[in-house]
Design a protein around this motif. Structure first.
Motif, short mmCIF file in Angstrom:
data_model
loop_
_atom_site.label_atom_id
_atom_site.label_comp_id
_atom_site.label_asym_id
_atom_site.label_seq_id
_atom_site.Cartn_x
_atom_site.Cartn_y
_atom_site.Cartn_z
N HIS A 1 0.81 -1.22 0.00
CA HIS A 1 0.00 0.00 0.00
C HIS A 1 0.84 1.27 0.00
CE1 HIS A 1 -3.71 -2.23 0.61
NE2 HIS A 1 -3.06 -2.97 1.50
N ARG A 2 0.39 2.25 -0.78
CA ARG A 2 1.06 3.54 -0.84
C ARG A 2 0.26 4.63 -0.11
NH1 ARG A 2 5.37 3.49 -4.43
NH2 ARG A 2 5.46 1.63 -5.76
N LYS A 3 -0.92 4.30 0.35
CA LYS A 3 -1.73 5.23 1.12
C LYS A 3 -1.91 4.69 2.53
CE LYS A 3 -2.71 8.44 -1.91
NZ LYS A 3 -2.28 9.86 -1.69
N ALA A 4 -1.63 5.53 3.54
CA ALA A 4 -1.70 5.08 4.93
C ALA A 4 -3.10 4.63 5.31
CB ALA A 4 -1.22 6.20 5.86
N GLY A 5 -4.12 5.32 4.80
CA GLY A 5 -5.49 4.94 5.09
C GLY A 5 -5.83 3.56 4.55
N ASP A 6 -5.37 3.29 3.33
CA ASP A 6 -5.60 1.97 2.73
C ASP A 6 -4.87 0.88 3.50
OD1 ASP A 6 -7.08 3.22 0.76
OD2 ASP A 6 -5.45 3.23 -0.71
N LEU A 7 -3.63 1.17 3.91
CA LEU A 7 -2.87 0.21 4.69
C LEU A 7 -3.59 -0.11 6.00
CD1 LEU A 7 -0.36 -1.44 5.49
CD2 LEU A 7 0.73 0.70 6.23
N MET A 8 -4.02 0.92 6.69
CA MET A 8 -4.71 0.72 7.97
C MET A 8 -6.00 -0.10 7.77
SD MET A 8 -4.16 1.70 11.13
CE MET A 8 -5.08 1.73 12.67
N LYS A 9 -6.77 0.25 6.76
CA LYS A 9 -8.03 -0.46 6.49
C LYS A 9 -7.79 -1.94 6.20
CE LYS A 9 -12.11 -0.12 3.46
NZ LYS A 9 -12.01 -1.39 2.72
N THR A 10 -6.78 -2.21 5.36
CA THR A 10 -6.48 -3.60 5.01
C THR A 10 -5.96 -4.38 6.21
OG1 THR A 10 -5.94 -2.95 2.74
CG2 THR A 10 -5.12 -5.08 3.48
N VAL A 11 -5.10 -3.76 7.02
CA VAL A 11 -4.57 -4.43 8.20
C VAL A 11 -5.70 -4.82 9.15
CG1 VAL A 11 -3.26 -4.06 10.34
CG2 VAL A 11 -2.25 -3.43 8.15
N LEU A 12 -6.64 -3.93 9.36
CA LEU A 12 -7.77 -4.23 10.26
C LEU A 12 -8.63 -5.35 9.70
CD1 LEU A 12 -8.82 -0.58 11.23
CD2 LEU A 12 -7.39 -2.18 12.53
N GLU A 13 -8.91 -5.32 8.41
CA GLU A 13 -9.73 -6.37 7.80
C GLU A 13 -9.02 -7.71 7.86
OE1 GLU A 13 -10.33 -4.81 3.90
OE2 GLU A 13 -12.01 -3.53 4.48
N GLU A 14 -7.73 -7.72 7.51
CA GLU A 14 -6.97 -8.97 7.52
C GLU A 14 -6.84 -9.54 8.92
OE1 GLU A 14 -3.95 -8.19 3.72
OE2 GLU A 14 -3.25 -7.93 5.78
N THR A 15 -6.60 -8.67 9.89
CA THR A 15 -6.43 -9.14 11.27
C THR A 15 -7.69 -9.83 11.74
OG1 THR A 15 -4.92 -7.31 11.73
CG2 THR A 15 -5.81 -8.49 13.62
N THR A 16 -8.84 -9.26 11.43
CA THR A 16 -10.11 -9.87 11.82
C THR A 16 -10.24 -11.27 11.22
OG1 THR A 16 -11.20 -7.72 11.99
CG2 THR A 16 -12.63 -9.64 11.73
N VAL A 17 -9.92 -11.40 9.94
CA VAL A 17 -10.03 -12.69 9.26
C VAL A 17 -9.06 -13.71 9.85
CG1 VAL A 17 -9.63 -13.90 7.08
CG2 VAL A 17 -10.85 -11.72 7.08
N TYR A 18 -7.80 -13.33 9.98
CA TYR A 18 -6.78 -14.27 10.45
C TYR A 18 -6.97 -14.62 11.92
CZ TYR A 18 -4.25 -13.78 6.07
OH TYR A 18 -3.90 -13.80 4.74
N PHE A 19 -7.44 -13.66 12.71
CA PHE A 19 -7.63 -13.95 14.12
C PHE A 19 -8.77 -14.95 14.31
CE2 PHE A 19 -5.80 -12.84 18.07
CZ PHE A 19 -6.77 -12.96 19.05
N GLU A 20 -9.79 -14.84 13.49
CA GLU A 20 -10.88 -15.81 13.56
C GLU A 20 -10.39 -17.20 13.17
OE1 GLU A 20 -13.96 -15.46 14.78
OE2 GLU A 20 -13.26 -13.47 15.37
N GLN A 21 -9.49 -17.24 12.17
CA GLN A 21 -8.92 -18.53 11.76
C GLN A 21 -8.06 -19.13 12.85
OE1 GLN A 21 -6.84 -17.77 8.10
NE2 GLN A 21 -8.70 -17.55 6.88
N LEU A 22 -7.30 -18.29 13.54
CA LEU A 22 -6.45 -18.78 14.62
C LEU A 22 -7.28 -19.33 15.78
CD1 LEU A 22 -3.73 -15.99 14.74
CD2 LEU A 22 -3.35 -18.37 14.15
N LYS A 23 -8.42 -18.72 16.01
CA LYS A 23 -9.27 -19.15 17.13
C LYS A 23 -10.00 -20.45 16.83
CE LYS A 23 -12.01 -16.06 18.85
NZ LYS A 23 -12.95 -14.93 18.89
N SER A 24 -10.27 -20.69 15.53
CA SER A 24 -11.08 -21.87 15.16
C SER A 24 -10.22 -23.13 15.04
CB SER A 24 -11.78 -21.60 13.85
OG SER A 24 -10.85 -21.38 12.82
#
Length: 361
Positions: A338-361
């Motif tokens: 990402h070249r935009k900080a807002g896009d980076l932040m948005k993607t990090v939050l979305e990915e973390t939610t997905v991966y954290f759910e996978q780690l918990k399951s």
């Protein structure tokens, strides 16, 4: 939810994502406010700034966001005894670096003027301006400063590269500790032992500190996406700090060529070197860093080496000799997207939610 941690609660932020505070004029008010307004904690590296400049930056940040933010300083800002070096030491550095100055067609600079520590005056500004968060590297402020921070409601964060340093910071009364792994870009903030012997990886260091320290731990180094954040949280981190990925965004104050290098194939190769500043730091591998391995004894102490090399850097930039310049960056740079900080932040939050759910399951 994954983002409801001790760190996010203490810091008063929605998401336990910290933007690394870059020193050396690489931080920007725009980047800090973008991250803070998105629910994370923006950070501004101010160790090179004068007290009036810190006041100005703090006022600009307060005008740009009503959310928590962090200002970072260096407790130890010089390695030079009495702020200077002997003529003999300087002659050694001149002899070692003369071929590079000759290649660029510029004269060797005069011996740097003695350096006077700025930390005490900078801390006075922190206590006066009262930013929500005050982080620091290379040790801990005095008990009196930390007590005043507590009294004023300023959250304090120290950086550790070893378990011993984390234990030291907790005993000093710091509110949180950063587990700074050797993968990270920039200077190694070691202070109890030489930085060359304090090179533990982020996830090992995180686990070691989590076992022995009760205050919240922030993982830093090698984290650039949601998968990294989720992994850090799963290993016991209360927050994750992202540096290189934010440094590469349009909002940071890094030069265009610096950002270009971080997205290039050159970013696959990084080196820890003292050649450019006198303190060990990680950046994209350069010819000078490679040439001068094991010649550290002829370098000037920090920050005199920085001042000495600034003349070479200026000429190298003008002549586009990129292999003679240190571009700060961590080992994770090849994963940057990402070249935009807002896009980076948005993607990090979305990915973390997905991966954290996978780690918990």
């Amino acid at each position: 939810m994954w983002y409801q941690t001790a760190a996010s609660e203490i810091l008063g932020i929605q998401y336990p994502i910290l933007q690394g505070p870059f020193g050396g004029n690489l931080s920007s008010v725009e980047l800090v406010s973008t991250v803070s307004n998105a629910g994370g904690l923006g950070g501004y590296g101010a160790y090179t700034l004068s007290p009036p400049e810190i006041v100005d930056v703090d006022q600009q940040i307060k005008a740009a966001t009503n959310k928590p933010y962090n200002i970072n300083l260096w407790v130890s800002d010089t390695d030079a005894v009495d702020g200077s070096v002997s003529d003999e030491q300087f002659k050694q550095a001149e002899a070692l670096f003369k071929p590079y100055f000759d290649e660029l067609g510029i004269r060797l600079p005069e011996k740097p003027a003695p350096f006077k520590s700025r930390f005490e005056n900078q801390v006075d500004v922190i206590l006066h301006q009262r930013p929500p968060v005050f982080s620091f590297m290379f040790g801990a402020p005095s008990p009196d400063v930390l007590e005043q921070c507590r009294r004023f409601g300023i959250v304090t964060i120290g950086a550790a590269t070893t378990l011993d340093e984390a234990v030291f910071l907790e005993a000093a009364g710091v509110d949180m500790v950063i587990a700074s792994g050797f993968e990270a870009g920039g200077h190694r903030p070691s202070f109890l032992a030489p930085s060359e012997s304090s090179t533990t990886g982020t996830f090992v260091l995180l686990q070691l500190i989590r076992e022995k320290v009760k205050i919240p731990v922030i993982a830093a180094g090698g984290i650039a996406n949601g998968k990294g954040v989720a992994a850090a949280l799963a290993l016991g981190a209360d927050a994750a700090q992202i540096g290189t990925a934010f440094l590469a965004t349009d909002e940071s104050n890094a030069t265009a060529i610096h950002k270009q290098m971080l997205f290039s194939d050159a970013a696959k190769y990084t080196t820890l070197s003292r050649a450019f500043t006198g303190r060990l730091g990680r950046g994209i591998t350069s010819r000078i860093a490679n040439d001068l391995v094991n010649k550290e004894n002829s370098f000037l102490p920090f920050p005199l080496q920085t001042q000495f090399m600034s003349h070479l850097r200026k000429a190298a930039v003008e002549q586009e000799k990129w292999d003679m310049i240190l571009f700060w960056g961590g080992q994770v740079a090849p994963l940057l997207k990402h070249r935009k900080a807002g896009d980076l932040m948005k993607t990090v939050l979305e990915e973390t939610t997905v991966y954290f759910e996978q780690l918990k399951s």
